[in-house]
Scaffold this active site. Sequence first.
Site, PDB file in Angstrom:
ATOM      1  CE  LYS A  64      37.614   9.868  71.034  1.00  0.00           C
ATOM      2  NZ  LYS A  64      38.714   9.100  71.640  1.00  0.00           N
ATOM      3  CB  THR A  65      38.045   7.980  76.758  1.00  0.00           C
ATOM      4  OG1 THR A  65      38.674   8.708  75.704  1.00  0.00           O
ATOM      5  CG2 THR A  65      39.104   7.260  77.565  1.00  0.00           C
ATOM      6  CG  ASP A 254      39.893   6.127  70.403  1.00  0.00           C
ATOM      7  OD1 ASP A 254      38.760   6.562  70.119  1.00  0.00           O
ATOM      8  OD2 ASP A 254      40.663   6.697  71.185  1.00  0.00           O
ATOM      9  CD  GLU A 255      40.121  10.232  68.273  1.00  0.00           C
ATOM     10  OE1 GLU A 255      39.267  10.560  67.422  1.00  0.00           O
ATOM     11  OE2 GLU A 255      40.340  10.890  69.292  1.00  0.00           O
ATOM     12  CD  GLN A 285      35.785  15.661  67.701  1.00  0.00           C
ATOM     13  OE1 GLN A 285      36.761  16.123  68.307  1.00  0.00           O
ATOM     14  NE2 GLN A 285      34.924  14.858  68.288  1.00  0.00           N
ATOM     15  NE  ARG A 620      38.419  20.389  70.855  1.00  0.00           N
ATOM     16  CZ  ARG A 620      38.006  19.150  71.079  1.00  0.00           C
ATOM     17  NH1 ARG A 620      38.579  18.409  71.988  1.00  0.00           N
ATOM     18  NH2 ARG A 620      36.978  18.645  70.409  1.00  0.00           N
TER      19      ARG A 620
END
Length: 666
Positions: A64-65, A254-255, A285, A620
Amino acid sequence: MPSDEIVEKSHNTLNRKKFVLKKRTSLTKNYKIDYEKELNKAQFEAVKQKEGAILVVAGAGSGKTKTLTYRTARLIEDGILPENILLLTFTKKAAKEMLNRAALILDERCERVAGGTFHSFANLILRKYSSFLGLKNNFTIMDTPDSEDVIAHIVNTLFLKKEKRFPKKQTILEIYSKSVNKETPVKEIIEKEYFNFSDLTDKIIEIHKGYVNYKRENSILDYDDLLLYLKFLMNDNDNIRKKLSNQYKYIMVDEYQDTNTLQADIVKLLASEHNNIMAVGDDAQSIYAFRGANYKNILEFEKEFPNVKVIKLEQNYRSSKNILNLTNSIIKKAKTGYKKELFSNIDYPQKPAIIRAINSQMEAEFVSQKVLELLDENIELSDICILIRNARMSYNLEVELSKCNIPYQKFGGPKFMEAAHIKDIIAHLRVILNPDDIISLNRILLLLKGIGAKTVGTIAPLFKSKDYNAKLLPSKYTDSISPLFKIFQKYATQDLSLQELTEEIIDYYKPILKDKYDDSSKREKDLEHFLYLSSQYKKLDSFLSDLALEPPDTSMEGVYKKNIKDDCLTISTIHSAKGLEWNSVFIIGAVDGRFPSTYSFNSAEELEEELRLMYVALTRAKFNLFISYPVDMYDYSTNMILSKPSRFLNDIEENLLEYWDIEPEY
């Protein structure tokens, strides 16, 4: 004259123009970056969208970044001015990294894009339009401990005698913060989440009124006020709303799953004139409900904005196929959310393992020994992480790691900005910027010998009027306060840089530090670090705002250990680990009653969030994933022995996991 002669003459007299004809091979625009080559199909689909509302549902590790970075570059290549683009993130560092990366792949124009957190953006706008809200533009921003101190002051003022069950200042602030961020009355928050204090509702509301008035009178804002006042500003001033919306014609958030109700409202107001909004996030998330985040914002995005285009990023670039098979199986248990199936091209033979230990001690011994085995396999210590549901669950493990001489760092230690001596220095700077900040003024004056609370009230008017003439001080306080007056006067009359001012205050403060703390020499190193931070800024208000909004997230012990992350294993709560990744991950204490917590059993929403927290923990890991649980963990809150593995691990296809039982070797 014959007609053909006339035509010939006119042709000869024409001033003819010559054109160079170039054959065009494509009707598409030529871009400096080959976006289609650099991105996968779904990422490219998101990046090439220019107009309208777009929701990018980005699974864990799906880039996504990268998508936001390339879209920033693409917008600029499409002719959008940098100042017309707004990138909102949850940390200043994240925004800066994205814009720097965009500049590297395109050019320096990307660095001129407006980027930062909701709070830093609000601070910038409120400084500019403060007069419309009846605020002074030199208002100071309180951090959480300062806000708690103000509440404690108001409680002590209003109620000399408190009930034995009166909520703590931290709890009262939590109630107010949730009320603001969820846009829900204080009374309703108490009824739903703090019902054990329902008989004190009237008093808590009275304290809230006093808290609001206190901030107004002293030109102080807390974190929540920044968002609240920004919404007020745009709601109550239509011209300003239109101006801001037309200024920021292309907005990216974002997020988005971590936004609260207030932030979602701000986004709608900013996009009201154009509907050019891209929200990027992953409902799976969303794990910050305790901070007021509302995961429904991302689920209801399609209802809030017209003609939304939904794009899913499902290719994972982080984890092996075996790990993703498990995570996909677990997140399917969620009752709400966008359905996704993460996939990966990364092959790795090891399957995730569930380990059953006799007790917590044996679990700690197993993890320590397994870490040593991973080191033998040439896996770096810094690429190993042990995740815990809460910070109290790692005691046995820390003892065992120390026995094995395995160095580790733990996320969640004391914060640099919360240290008393650092807060003392900041208080001096705050009073210089805003003499109405009575909490900070109290703090710096009470450091001095012979000064009490009553004396502060006598001296405060001199600070508020910025009259630093020592002759105006009562004679018995002249010696103690004169040195402070000299620094303030020097800053007011001389062209001191921020670093020079900070150095003056630190030199003044050092004798106080030595008198106040037995470990003053250790704390002096923190002051040196603070001085370095001040050297990175030119303006005092910018420095103080950034310290409040983006505090250096470093423990006091770790500030000077420059390379600590390079040779240490990480122990972290899952909340602190979001956004990070490691080669090998251990999730310990995965016993039902701890993960998920017993507190979530009676709430479908809280249980769902615990499931999402497990999903975050699992994703993770890149290659090795170990999930362990003891079969005789005693839970003090319920007086029960917890022995079953997390319910989230039930009904998993057996071929997705390896099952290990560990016993002591006698």
